[in-house]
Design a protein around this motif. Structure first.
Motif, PDB file in Angstrom:
ATOM      1  N   GLY A 238      -4.203 -27.046  -7.417  1.00  0.00           N
ATOM      2  CA  GLY A 238      -3.761 -28.246  -7.928  1.00  0.00           C
ATOM      3  C   GLY A 238      -2.632 -28.186  -9.059  1.00  0.00           C
ATOM      4  O   GLY A 238      -2.807 -27.334 -10.080  1.00  0.00           O
ATOM      5  N   ILE A 239      -1.385 -28.748  -8.994  1.00  0.00           N
ATOM      6  CA  ILE A 239      -0.519 -28.681  -9.903  1.00  0.00           C
ATOM      7  C   ILE A 239      -0.312 -30.248 -10.564  1.00  0.00           C
ATOM      8  O   ILE A 239      -0.109 -31.007  -9.656  1.00  0.00           O
ATOM      9  CB  ILE A 239       0.981 -28.071  -9.379  1.00  0.00           C
ATOM     10  CG1 ILE A 239       0.856 -26.896  -8.728  1.00  0.00           C
ATOM     11  CG2 ILE A 239       2.131 -28.174 -10.513  1.00  0.00           C
ATOM     12  CD1 ILE A 239       2.059 -26.625  -8.178  1.00  0.00           C
ATOM     13  N   GLY A 240      -0.285 -30.248 -11.828  1.00  0.00           N
ATOM     14  CA  GLY A 240      -0.083 -31.642 -12.605  1.00  0.00           C
ATOM     15  C   GLY A 240       1.301 -31.851 -12.129  1.00  0.00           C
ATOM     16  O   GLY A 240       2.406 -31.073 -13.076  1.00  0.00           O
ATOM     17  N   PHE A 241       1.675 -32.772 -11.220  1.00  0.00           N
ATOM     18  CA  PHE A 241       3.064 -33.086 -10.949  1.00  0.00           C
ATOM     19  C   PHE A 241       4.184 -33.390 -12.244  1.00  0.00           C
ATOM     20  O   PHE A 241       5.067 -32.965 -12.577  1.00  0.00           O
ATOM     21  CB  PHE A 241       3.232 -34.171  -9.885  1.00  0.00           C
ATOM     22  CG  PHE A 241       4.714 -34.390  -9.488  1.00  0.00           C
ATOM     23  CD1 PHE A 241       5.568 -33.526  -8.873  1.00  0.00           C
ATOM     24  CD2 PHE A 241       5.057 -36.069  -9.923  1.00  0.00           C
ATOM     25  CE1 PHE A 241       6.725 -34.129  -8.531  1.00  0.00           C
ATOM     26  CE2 PHE A 241       6.300 -36.405  -9.432  1.00  0.00           C
ATOM     27  CZ  PHE A 241       7.219 -35.432  -8.691  1.00  0.00           C
ATOM     28  N   GLU A 242       3.575 -34.284 -12.944  1.00  0.00           N
ATOM     29  CA  GLU A 242       4.202 -34.834 -14.168  1.00  0.00           C
ATOM     30  C   GLU A 242       4.614 -33.695 -15.089  1.00  0.00           C
ATOM     31  O   GLU A 242       5.515 -33.578 -15.651  1.00  0.00           O
ATOM     32  CB  GLU A 242       3.390 -36.004 -14.648  1.00  0.00           C
ATOM     33  CG  GLU A 242       3.465 -37.310 -14.072  1.00  0.00           C
ATOM     34  CD  GLU A 242       2.461 -37.304 -12.879  1.00  0.00           C
ATOM     35  OE1 GLU A 242       2.426 -38.533 -12.261  1.00  0.00           O
ATOM     36  OE2 GLU A 242       1.792 -36.404 -12.775  1.00  0.00           O
ATOM     37  N   ARG A 243       3.437 -32.916 -15.253  1.00  0.00           N
ATOM     38  CA  ARG A 243       3.730 -31.713 -16.185  1.00  0.00           C
ATOM     39  C   ARG A 243       4.726 -30.931 -15.946  1.00  0.00           C
ATOM     40  O   ARG A 243       5.702 -30.507 -16.595  1.00  0.00           O
ATOM     41  CB  ARG A 243       2.352 -30.974 -16.648  1.00  0.00           C
ATOM     42  CG  ARG A 243       1.487 -31.654 -17.150  1.00  0.00           C
ATOM     43  CD  ARG A 243      -0.057 -30.922 -17.453  1.00  0.00           C
ATOM     44  NE  ARG A 243      -1.036 -31.571 -18.124  1.00  0.00           N
ATOM     45  CZ  ARG A 243      -2.032 -31.184 -18.532  1.00  0.00           C
ATOM     46  NH1 ARG A 243      -2.300 -29.816 -18.264  1.00  0.00           N
ATOM     47  NH2 ARG A 243      -3.020 -31.922 -19.095  1.00  0.00           N
ATOM     48  N   LEU A 244       4.782 -30.493 -14.448  1.00  0.00           N
ATOM     49  CA  LEU A 244       5.738 -29.540 -14.050  1.00  0.00           C
ATOM     50  C   LEU A 244       7.019 -30.042 -13.961  1.00  0.00           C
ATOM     51  O   LEU A 244       8.346 -29.330 -14.314  1.00  0.00           O
ATOM     52  CB  LEU A 244       5.316 -29.145 -12.695  1.00  0.00           C
ATOM     53  CG  LEU A 244       6.308 -28.153 -11.836  1.00  0.00           C
ATOM     54  CD1 LEU A 244       6.456 -26.970 -12.607  1.00  0.00           C
ATOM     55  CD2 LEU A 244       5.730 -27.963 -10.422  1.00  0.00           C
TER      56      LEU A 244
END
Length: 607
Positions: A238-244
């Protein structure tokens, strides 16, 4: 890079790597043991555990999605650079493995590095890696440590942590889980604390931002807290979309990206204040209105329990911070419209449900604003010269003014005053115990002395409830009922007046089920088992550990028409009920009307 481009780049990359793209599941999960979807893996739990066959249903072990998520523990943290309630999770999976179709640790690490470095251009020299150090009879993840070094990560930038940081899952009390390895990104000294031991998971700063979590699911957690090996090994990432997105746009936080900036500009215009001067207040407002929009689009309505309480809490918190910013009446509507505008192409359900979303928000704002000023005055009196706020006083604010405990606690903390949360819970339980005495009739039970006509009407409310959910949507829930020997009155959650054709359709469905002569089946079981079996429950704080479940239709002993069809209605209820639906006669809706903000009322009779 824009948010739309990043989303598409991620999906295109994994499609190129032969992953099946799966649509986001609902924020309201099928698993009733959890309130909301908080991770991308939840819709795949039965595949990760081996209960379902991923090859049969998807034709591949490799899946990819952009999942809508909502995490309630982060509500109080919202306002800083990194926390959000609603967010999107970019994820890829390898469910099970074999020589041709599956990958495990090395495959996941290779894909993660390739996407971050070669697809979106991140500097690998700024990566710090965390691994599981070993706990609870589960060994240290030595294999991942070696793989990261094999692909160019210095051993000096690989650090180990225990279960709290590097063992993921399950999302409920039981289920698939495993050790994880995370990619953290060094944002530079200006974000750091300057401490000699500053690094990933630093408690003092957010210099090292966690971007991608690679979970190696090898275990199943049991109810007793023990871990057993799963029949298959899985990769869940899982990638935190907002953080990336914030990192790629070189922003301090996601609030400066195109996901939030249009809403922030709208707040600036309405409040006549600058974001730079009021960052925390602005961030809480824009985060919470975005989260509320998504919850309402999934059929969640404001209330006092579970998902409904979460929605009410974020809406009332945003109203409170709107007041701090001196926002005018009905300020939530243009902010909600802007949030819908940002996401409507990606999530068309927001556009389709816009009318209902705005109606629910406006109703809740009007309802809370009426008592907010009086409640604040009362709270300020309590705070004046006080060292603490008693639980009884906090409960009075909750019961009288609709102040969530968290808002009282938050305002008190700002003045250095503590709230007795334990005493609040005791006062709440006492109130529930008192109200339980009259709850059986209000929420479905008639009592043993009920007459036959009342019992028939009580059974009809179950048919009505199920028919309403068929016609208006499964977000409809019972809000209360009152039954006499002549008529039934049924309150349900719905934001707008029913159309005449909808009323007619509900009436037709109920009468059809009466005509089908369905059997009503009674069972007793533990509350948790009842929920897992699909039984509806809308007043959960009022139920004992062991409950009675009534099913209308479906498998049953005996003979007769439609005995082995699908269950039409299944609810936790105190009863009593008739034996078959044909006993009811003809069902007729007399009136449909408002019963309060977001609640409608139907009056009906049997002829």
């Amino acid at each position: 890079m824009t948010s739309k481009k990043l989303r598409q780049n991620f999906l295109d990359y994994f499609k190129k790597k032969r992953h099946e793209i799966v649509s986001s599941s609902s924020l309201v999960p099928e698993d009733k043991t959890v309130l909301l979807t908080s991770a991308g893996m939840q819709q795949f739990t039965s595949y990760l555990s081996g209960e379902k066959d991923v090859l049969k249903d998807f034709g591949t072990r490799h899946l990819c999605s952009v999942q809508k998520c909502f995490r309630t523990p982060d509500i109080d943290e919202v306002g800083d650079d990194i926390h959000h309630t609603f967010f999107e999770m970019l994820g890829n999976w390898s469910i099970g493995e074999d020589s041709e179709n599956g990958y495990f640790k090395e495959g996941a690490i290779k894909l993660a590095l390739d996407f971050f470095v070669n697809e979106v251009g991140l500097d690998k020299n700024k990566f710090w890696i965390t691994i599981f150090k070993g706990e609870n009879d589960i060994p240290r993840d030595e294999e991942s440590c070696q793989i990261w070094q094999k692909y160019g990560i210095s051993e000096k930038r690989i650090v180990e942590f225990g279960s709290e940081d590097n063992f993921w899952g399950p999302t409920a009390n039981t289920g698939p889980c495993g050790p994880c390895s995370e990619i953290h990104y060094d944002r530079g000294k200006k974000y750091g604390c300057g401490g000699p031991n500053c690094g990933p998971n630093c408690p003092r700063c957010n210099r090292f931002l966690e971007l991608w979590n690679l979970v190696f699911m090898e275990y199943e957690r049991n109810e007793d807290g023990s871990y057993l090996k799963l029949p298959q090994r899985n990769v869940d990432t899982g990638i935190g979309f907002e953080r990336l997105l914030a990192i790629l746009e070189n922003k301090d936080s996601a609030y400066e990206t195109d996901l939030f900036s249009p809403i922030i500009r709208k707040v600036e215009k309405i409040s006549n204040k600058k974001y730079e001067d009021n960052k925390k207040d602005f961030r809480i407002v824009v985060d919470h209105i975005r989260g509320a929009v998504f919850l309402i689009s999934e059929g969640v309505l404001p209330g006092n329990i579970e998902k409904s309480y979460i929605l009410r809490r974020v809406l009332r918190r945003v109203i409170r911070y709107g007041k701090i910013l001196k926002m005018p009446k009905n300020f939530l509507i243009p902010l909600a419209q802007k949030a819908i505008e940002i996401y409507q192409d990606v999530y068309p359900e927001l556009r389709h449900n816009q009318e209902n979303i705005l109606a629910v928000i406006q109703n809740e704002e009007e309802k809370f604003v009426k008592t907010l000023d009086n409640g604040l005055k009362q709270l300020n009196r309590l705070l004046k010269g006080a060292e603490n706020i008693s639980g009884e006083d906090a409960f009075y604010l909750y019961k009288t003014y609709g102040f969530p405990l968290e808002i009282t606690d938050e305002i008190a903390k700002e003045k250095g005053i503590k709230v007795d949360r334990k005493e609040f819970q005791e006062a709440l339980k006492k109130h529930q115990k008192i109200s339980r005495a009259g709850a059986e009739k209000k929420f479905g039970g008639l009592g043993k002395g009920a007459g036959y006509e009342s019992i028939k009407l009580h059974t009809a409310t179950h048919l009505l409830h199920a028919a309403l959910r068929k016609v208006l949507g499964e977000h409809v829930g019972q809000m209360g009922s009152d039954i006499t020997s002549q008529r039934l009155r049924f309150d349900f959650s719905y934001p707008s007046k029913m159309a005449e054709e909808e009323i007619k359709k509900v009436e037709e469905i109920v009468n059809q089920k009466i005509k089908e002569n369905l059997v009503i089946k009674k069972e007793e079981m533990p509350y948790g088992e009842a929920i897992k079996s699909g039984a509806l429950a809308f007043f959960k704080e009022k139920y004992p550990e062991k409950v009675t479940v009534y099913s209308i239709g479906g498998p049953s002993a005996g003979s007769g028409q439609a005995l082995f069809g699908q269950v039409f209605s299944k609810e936790i209820c105190a009863g009593p009920h008739v034996k078959r639906t044909s006993e009811l006669g003809k069902f007729k809706i007399i009136k449909e009307e408002s019963s309060g903000a977001g609640v409608r009322r139907i009056r009906a009779v049997l002829k």
